[in-house]
Design a protein around this motif. Sequence first.
Motif, PDB file in Angstrom:
ATOM      1  N   PHE A 148       4.674 -10.868   5.063  1.00 17.90           N
ATOM      2  CA  PHE A 148       4.321 -12.182   5.566  1.00 17.90           C
ATOM      3  C   PHE A 148       3.412 -12.961   4.633  1.00 17.90           C
ATOM      4  N   ALA A 149       2.601 -12.281   3.834  1.00 17.67           N
ATOM      5  CA  ALA A 149       1.717 -12.998   2.920  1.00 17.67           C
ATOM      6  C   ALA A 149       2.256 -12.994   1.497  1.00 17.67           C
ATOM      7  N   GLY A 150       3.288 -12.199   1.237  1.00 22.23           N
ATOM      8  CA  GLY A 150       3.882 -12.180  -0.087  1.00 22.23           C
ATOM      9  C   GLY A 150       3.028 -11.524  -1.151  1.00 22.23           C
ATOM     10  N   MET A 151       2.088 -10.688  -0.719  1.00 21.88           N
ATOM     11  CA  MET A 151       1.208 -10.023  -1.689  1.00 21.88           C
ATOM     12  C   MET A 151       1.956  -8.890  -2.392  1.00 21.88           C
ATOM     13  N   THR A 152       1.525  -8.595  -3.603  1.00 25.01           N
ATOM     14  CA  THR A 152       2.044  -7.440  -4.322  1.00 25.01           C
ATOM     15  C   THR A 152       1.371  -6.202  -3.747  1.00 25.01           C
ATOM     16  N   ILE A 153       1.868  -5.043  -4.106  1.00 23.53           N
ATOM     17  CA  ILE A 153       1.264  -3.802  -3.603  1.00 23.53           C
ATOM     18  C   ILE A 153      -0.188  -3.679  -4.065  1.00 23.53           C
ATOM     19  N   GLU A 155      -2.336  -6.072  -4.723  1.00 17.39           N
ATOM     20  CA  GLU A 155      -3.130  -7.060  -3.983  1.00 17.39           C
ATOM     21  C   GLU A 155      -3.342  -6.608  -2.537  1.00 17.39           C
ATOM     22  N   ALA A 156      -2.282  -6.118  -1.914  1.00 17.87           N
ATOM     23  CA  ALA A 156      -2.385  -5.659  -0.532  1.00 17.87           C
ATOM     24  C   ALA A 156      -3.289  -4.432  -0.432  1.00 17.87           C
ATOM     25  N   ALA A 157      -3.178  -3.524  -1.406  1.00 18.97           N
ATOM     26  CA  ALA A 157      -4.032  -2.329  -1.407  1.00 18.97           C
ATOM     27  C   ALA A 157      -5.499  -2.716  -1.488  1.00 18.97           C
ATOM     28  N   GLU A 158      -5.808  -3.674  -2.350  1.00 20.66           N
ATOM     29  CA  GLU A 158      -7.192  -4.140  -2.478  1.00 20.66           C
ATOM     30  C   GLU A 158      -7.668  -4.816  -1.190  1.00 20.66           C
ATOM     31  N   ALA A 159      -6.786  -5.591  -0.579  1.00 18.94           N
ATOM     32  CA  ALA A 159      -7.157  -6.319   0.638  1.00 18.94           C
ATOM     33  C   ALA A 159      -7.506  -5.380   1.790  1.00 18.94           C
ATOM     34  N   ILE A 160      -6.796  -4.246   1.895  1.00 23.46           N
ATOM     35  CA  ILE A 160      -7.095  -3.336   2.994  1.00 23.46           C
ATOM     36  C   ILE A 160      -7.925  -2.136   2.571  1.00 23.46           C
ATOM     37  N   GLY A 161      -8.306  -2.098   1.301  1.00 20.85           N
ATOM     38  CA  GLY A 161      -9.248  -1.094   0.825  1.00 20.85           C
ATOM     39  C   GLY A 161      -8.673   0.298   0.639  1.00 20.85           C
ATOM     40  N   ILE A 162      -7.444   0.378   0.108  1.00 19.77           N
ATOM     41  CA  ILE A 162      -6.857   1.679  -0.205  1.00 19.77           C
ATOM     42  C   ILE A 162      -6.428   1.681  -1.668  1.00 19.77           C
ATOM     43  N   SER A 163      -6.144   2.874  -2.184  1.00 17.25           N
ATOM     44  CA  SER A 163      -5.737   2.968  -3.585  1.00 17.25           C
ATOM     45  C   SER A 163      -4.303   2.474  -3.753  1.00 17.25           C
ATOM     46  N   HIS A 164      -3.967   2.163  -4.987  1.00 12.38           N
ATOM     47  CA  HIS A 164      -2.613   1.687  -5.304  1.00 12.38           C
ATOM     48  C   HIS A 164      -1.584   2.764  -4.947  1.00 12.38           C
ATOM     49  N   ALA A 165      -1.869   4.019  -5.288  1.00 15.58           N
ATOM     50  CA  ALA A 165      -0.931   5.112  -5.009  1.00 15.58           C
ATOM     51  C   ALA A 165      -0.725   5.291  -3.507  1.00 15.58           C
ATOM     52  N   ALA A 167      -1.104   2.966  -1.273  1.00 15.79           N
ATOM     53  CA  ALA A 167      -0.347   1.797  -0.821  1.00 15.79           C
ATOM     54  C   ALA A 167       1.148   1.970  -1.108  1.00 15.79           C
ATOM     55  N   GLU A 168       1.480   2.531  -2.254  1.00 20.38           N
ATOM     56  CA  GLU A 168       2.891   2.785  -2.601  1.00 20.38           C
ATOM     57  C   GLU A 168       3.513   3.747  -1.593  1.00 20.38           C
ATOM     58  N   ARG A 169       2.789   4.831  -1.265  1.00 21.76           N
ATOM     59  CA  ARG A 169       3.303   5.808  -0.293  1.00 21.76           C
ATOM     60  C   ARG A 169       3.458   5.170   1.086  1.00 21.76           C
ATOM     61  N   HIS A 170       2.429   4.424   1.507  1.00 19.98           N
ATOM     62  CA  HIS A 170       2.481   3.759   2.810  1.00 19.98           C
ATOM     63  C   HIS A 170       3.650   2.778   2.866  1.00 19.98           C
ATOM     64  N   TRP A 171       3.850   2.022   1.784  1.00 18.83           N
ATOM     65  CA  TRP A 171       4.915   1.018   1.744  1.00 18.83           C
ATOM     66  C   TRP A 171       6.282   1.694   1.857  1.00 18.83           C
ATOM     67  N   THR A 172       6.477   2.786   1.128  1.00 18.62           N
ATOM     68  CA  THR A 172       7.747   3.512   1.176  1.00 18.62           C
ATOM     69  C   THR A 172       8.009   4.029   2.593  1.00 18.62           C
ATOM     70  N   TYR A 173       6.991   4.648   3.186  1.00 16.46           N
ATOM     71  CA  TYR A 173       7.130   5.185   4.541  1.00 16.46           C
ATOM     72  C   TYR A 173       7.415   4.058   5.543  1.00 16.46           C
ATOM     73  N   ALA A 174       6.658   2.987   5.458  1.00 17.57           N
ATOM     74  CA  ALA A 174       6.795   1.879   6.409  1.00 17.57           C
ATOM     75  C   ALA A 174       8.183   1.248   6.322  1.00 17.57           C
TER      76      ALA A 174
END
Length: 192
Positions: A148-153, A155-165, A167-174
């Motif tokens: 919905f916000a069009g953020m990159t992984i 950017e989104a990881a930084e916004a919610i305070g998690i690491s890039h790796a 965020a990648e795992r969460h994104w794949t699972y989601a």
Amino acid sequence: MTDVTQILSQIEDGDPSAAEQLLPLVYDELRKLAAAKLANEKPGQTLQATALVHDAYIRLVDVEKAQHWDSRGHFFAAAAEAMRRILVDVARRKKRPKHGGGLQRVDLDVGCTLADEPCEDILALDEVLEKFASVDPRKADLVKLRFFAGMTIPEAAEAIGISHATAERHWTYARVWLYCELDDDTAEKKKV
């Protein structure tokens, strides 16, 4: 502390002039996020990026309701959520009989072509995303920021305070979880 964070603190303290100072600092970024989201919408969308930004901004800096912003990332996460809610409200309104219900506007040039264009059903996505948020809120937040916000992984990881790796795992699972749920919903509707 950045200028945005300082102004967000002033808004939180109830300073009505702070909202006017914030808009020029975040407008371009919010406009890009809105334009990216609307680019993924069905053709014929009447809501413009500028209107989406303005509606979301009004919801975010309403001085009548005390808002608590932890950081710039928190503000943009809230902006993504506000844009999602606005788009869902618009989609619901368009489904009502008064606004055309099941009718679909077709451009004559597009209507004369044989190829079907893929379309996204934002209401089905919202329903499944709400279900996902009850199961795993952090991953759902990542989806909202990405979709919905069009953020990159990053950017989104930084916004919610998690690491890039992470965020990648969460994104794949989601994505897999949401695709499976959307596919199940589509199969259920076809049975009826």
